[in-house]
Design a protein around this motif. Structure first.
Motif, PDB file in Angstrom:
ATOM      1  N   LYS A  91      -6.136  -0.930  -5.165  1.00 55.88           N
ATOM      2  CA  LYS A  91      -6.969  -0.029  -4.364  1.00 55.88           C
ATOM      3  C   LYS A  91      -6.594   1.437  -4.633  1.00 55.88           C
ATOM      4  O   LYS A  91      -7.374   2.333  -4.337  1.00 55.88           O
ATOM      5  N   TYR A  92      -5.406   1.646  -5.171  1.00 52.61           N
ATOM      6  CA  TYR A  92      -4.887   3.020  -5.271  1.00 52.61           C
ATOM      7  C   TYR A  92      -4.679   3.509  -6.696  1.00 52.61           C
ATOM      8  O   TYR A  92      -4.523   4.700  -6.920  1.00 52.61           O
ATOM      9  N   ALA A 129       0.836  -1.211   0.000  1.00 50.11           N
ATOM     10  CA  ALA A 129       0.000   0.000   0.000  1.00 50.11           C
ATOM     11  C   ALA A 129       0.868   1.257   0.000  1.00 50.11           C
ATOM     12  O   ALA A 129       0.548   2.255  -0.650  1.00 50.11           O
ATOM     13  N   ASP A 153      -2.514  12.484   0.012  1.00 50.78           N
ATOM     14  CA  ASP A 153      -2.995  13.167   1.219  1.00 50.78           C
ATOM     15  C   ASP A 153      -3.519  12.185   2.268  1.00 50.78           C
ATOM     16  O   ASP A 153      -3.588  12.533   3.443  1.00 50.78           O
ATOM     17  N   VAL A 154      -3.945  11.020   1.838  1.00 50.29           N
ATOM     18  CA  VAL A 154      -4.534  10.085   2.805  1.00 50.29           C
ATOM     19  C   VAL A 154      -3.554   8.981   3.218  1.00 50.29           C
ATOM     20  O   VAL A 154      -3.940   8.000   3.853  1.00 50.29           O
ATOM     21  N   LEU A 155      -2.296   9.146   2.856  1.00 44.16           N
ATOM     22  CA  LEU A 155      -1.280   8.182   3.309  1.00 44.16           C
ATOM     23  C   LEU A 155      -1.045   8.355   4.814  1.00 44.16           C
ATOM     24  O   LEU A 155      -0.702   9.451   5.265  1.00 44.16           O
ATOM     25  N   PRO A 156      -1.233   7.303   5.617  1.00 37.33           N
ATOM     26  CA  PRO A 156      -0.913   7.420   7.051  1.00 37.33           C
ATOM     27  C   PRO A 156       0.524   7.901   7.242  1.00 37.33           C
ATOM     28  O   PRO A 156       1.445   7.392   6.585  1.00 37.33           O
ATOM     29  N   SER A 157       0.690   8.872   8.127  1.00 39.73           N
ATOM     30  CA  SER A 157       2.008   9.510   8.267  1.00 39.73           C
ATOM     31  C   SER A 157       3.124   8.520   8.575  1.00 39.73           C
ATOM     32  O   SER A 157       4.255   8.691   8.136  1.00 39.73           O
ATOM     33  N   PHE A 158       2.826   7.482   9.359  1.00 36.57           N
ATOM     34  CA  PHE A 158       3.897   6.553   9.750  1.00 36.57           C
ATOM     35  C   PHE A 158       4.372   5.717   8.566  1.00 36.57           C
ATOM     36  O   PHE A 158       5.375   5.024   8.677  1.00 36.57           O
ATOM     37  N   MET A 159       3.643   5.785   7.437  1.00 36.97           N
ATOM     38  CA  MET A 159       4.065   5.075   6.225  1.00 36.97           C
ATOM     39  C   MET A 159       4.644   6.021   5.179  1.00 36.97           C
ATOM     40  O   MET A 159       5.041   5.579   4.099  1.00 36.97           O
ATOM     41  N   MET A 195       0.797   4.744  -2.599  1.00 37.40           N
ATOM     42  CA  MET A 195       0.409   5.962  -1.880  1.00 37.40           C
ATOM     43  C   MET A 195       1.563   6.955  -1.775  1.00 37.40           C
ATOM     44  O   MET A 195       1.352   8.151  -1.664  1.00 37.40           O
TER      45      MET A 195
END
Lengths: 364, 364
Positions: B116-117, B85, B222-228, B89
């Protein structure tokens, strides 16, 4: 005087000290676990041997927290910060709003990440009572009527603030319990989601527990990475991807240790004694202070400041010499912080209070 | 006959065996690391002691792979499935398409998550050569002219397929190297992103390496979780969230072990000897077979089938008795699989070949 490393009391806020008995067992069986001739971290997560470890850990945690059968217990990767994104991406559904109660650093961090995914109504619950930092009574918290859920952080590791109330709402309650889980009794049935990074009261860093009510499993966003999807994790028994097996195993040992100590009720009593020892001494002294109102003082994280901050370095030096480790406060707060999680024996707190007394006599 | 657990050769595909010397060192210093009186997993990731561990691990990995200075080395959580993912992203930017080369189970899994992306143009690179499974020459791979990047998996752990070519393209090349990293020399400068779950050739499960070229750090969704988020991880030196410190430390010990063995060039030569021993014996026998064409046989994962599958159980039993562990093949392929990662000494492969010979004499 050489630092004492034979009998260290470790006050680290996280990654924190683990129970000594657990660490000694893990060391003894480190290269030959379960008579397999290898470490537990060198076998397949799908092997019978490891699945037994995984299942026992889950059952022990369920027993400890009395988790109702309509909740899934998930072993996740990425820590609580991953949950800051996972929560909105799993729970919003077609909703676009959520309410977050803000009473400290970690609640704020969850808000910043959550705003990537929804409109967050952040309610500032901090107040001042008798000149000290406190949290407004939960009855006063304003919760948006359209919120998909209400998020709060019952224990603020950095600020040393604990919230003993629950939001008054019919919305699902989501709690970041990273630094409070297993420290005191809770009623899991009141929550929608409880999550907790392991590295305080559970195990080593690198694993995170999520306890999720069944009816919240079907709301995931299309762009939620599958390994963070509660439903996928539930269906795959937290093995959609290779889990951090050693961290899971070690967490399981901690759960067994806690059960043998008498469970959460028994450890809560010890935790209250430990915290009382420290706060009572601070309150009795004019040399040390803690800025949090007694209503909201954390059971787990006790920040305190010296009346003479120029002595911080000397205090830390003397602490190290006595084997009292990791007492330096978070840079945002300064001074000292004693994190006294479940693994900290009361003897460690006594040794700290003794140092504080002697230091006060020396320098007051 | 009791199973031999004194001297086990562990053929697990992952989590896999780690170098014996590394495990013994980790055991010896498990409860008193660096004379701190605590474990390395019980100290703050922001402490000087741990930061030294973290920096040395990164530098050692850079040395081993000769990573150019315009690449970041990131220590991530979530394993390779998280990267399935994270890659789209992080890399798509305003683009909506990517090309994925498909030659096995893991490439397919990356495609499923990636869809999904973005719109994925999946190129089936599998073919048949002399009646065996092979991979088309890279010159024949069709790459979409609008693809943001080209993803491939150079070693398919389950299928036992290795791709020695690189995509012929000016797009960024992204490689899932989970089961091949550090096994043979590569030219990092040819790639945009290399990622690898640790639990084969690096360390325990629960940590994942990503090597990312600098110019790809500014394309995150913009919707990528910050920790990733590669950029966030780069800016925070992989400590945006609490990292899995013990896994990081243990990976560092593995890097030092590998440097002491002479590095990647030296281990590649040993790996080639190990693989040749096994494949040559399989090819010389009519009792065992491997369905992959020699052009694409994996150096790390050697699946093989018995001519009489009804003897699989007996073979595995005799293997266990000799301390040859975890040889059962993946359910998708059946038969046996010998994973012979860097930590497997050549003596383990010799012991396996000896068993295969004796078993063949007994049952052929």
């Amino acid at each position: 005087m050489q630092p004492n490393t034979d009998n260290v009391f470790n006050f680290s806020a996280g990654p924190a000290g683990l129970p000594k008995a657990v660490m000694e067992q893990a060391q003894a069986e480190f290269v030959n676990w379960n008579t397999l001739g290898t470490s537990v971290m060198e076998i397949s997560h799908r092997s019978k041997s490891f699945i037994k470890v995984a299942e026992e850990a889950e059952q022990d945690l369920r027993d400890l927290l009395n988790v109702p059968s309509n909740y899934k217990v998930l072993f996740c990767q990425g820590g609580a910060r991953a949950q800051f994104a996972a929560v909105p991406m799993n729970l919003l559904g077609s909703n676009t709003k959520a309410t977050y109660i803000d009473a400290g650093y970690w609640a704020e961090s969850a808000i910043i990440e959550g705003r990537k995914y929804c409109e967050i109504d952040a309610f500032d619950a901090k107040t001042t009572l008798d000149g000290k930092t406190a949290v407004l009574d939960a009855k006063e918290w304003v919760i948006d009527k359209d919120a998909a859920y209400v998020h709060f952080c019952p224990n603020e590791t950095i600020d040393g603030i604990e919230i003993n109330d629950l939001p008054v709402t019919d919305k699902p309650i989501v709690a970041d319990m990273s630094s409070t889980i297993l420290s005191r009794e809770i009623d899991v049935s009141k929550y929608g989601v409880i999550y907790a990074g392991a590295q305080k009261n559970i195990g080593p860093a690198g694993i995170c527990i999520a306890i999720v009510r069944d009816d919240l499993l079907d709301l995931a966003s299309d762009v939620l990475p599958s390994f963070m999807n509660y439903k996928v994790l539930a269906e795959k028994e937290s093995m959609f991807n290779t889990p951090p097996t050693f961290a899971w195993y070690l967490s399981g040992l901690v759960f067994k240790w806690l059960k043998a100590k008498g469970g959460v009720k028994a450890i809560e009593q010890i935790n209250r004694e430990k915290a009382a020892l420290l706060y009572d001494y601070i309150d009795s002294s004019s040399f040390y202070k803690n800025g949090v109102h007694p209503n909201n003082r954390s059971l787990m994280n006790v920040p305190f400041q010296l009346d003479k901050p120029e002595l911080d370095g000397e205090f830390l030096k003397q602490a190290e010499q006595r084997g009292l480790a990791a007492l330096k406060g978070h840079r945002a707060v300064g001074g000292m912080r004693a994190s006294i999680y479940n693994a900290m024996p009361i003897e460690g707190v006594r040794a700290l209070v003794q140092l504080m007394e002697e230091f006060e006599q020396q320098y007051a």
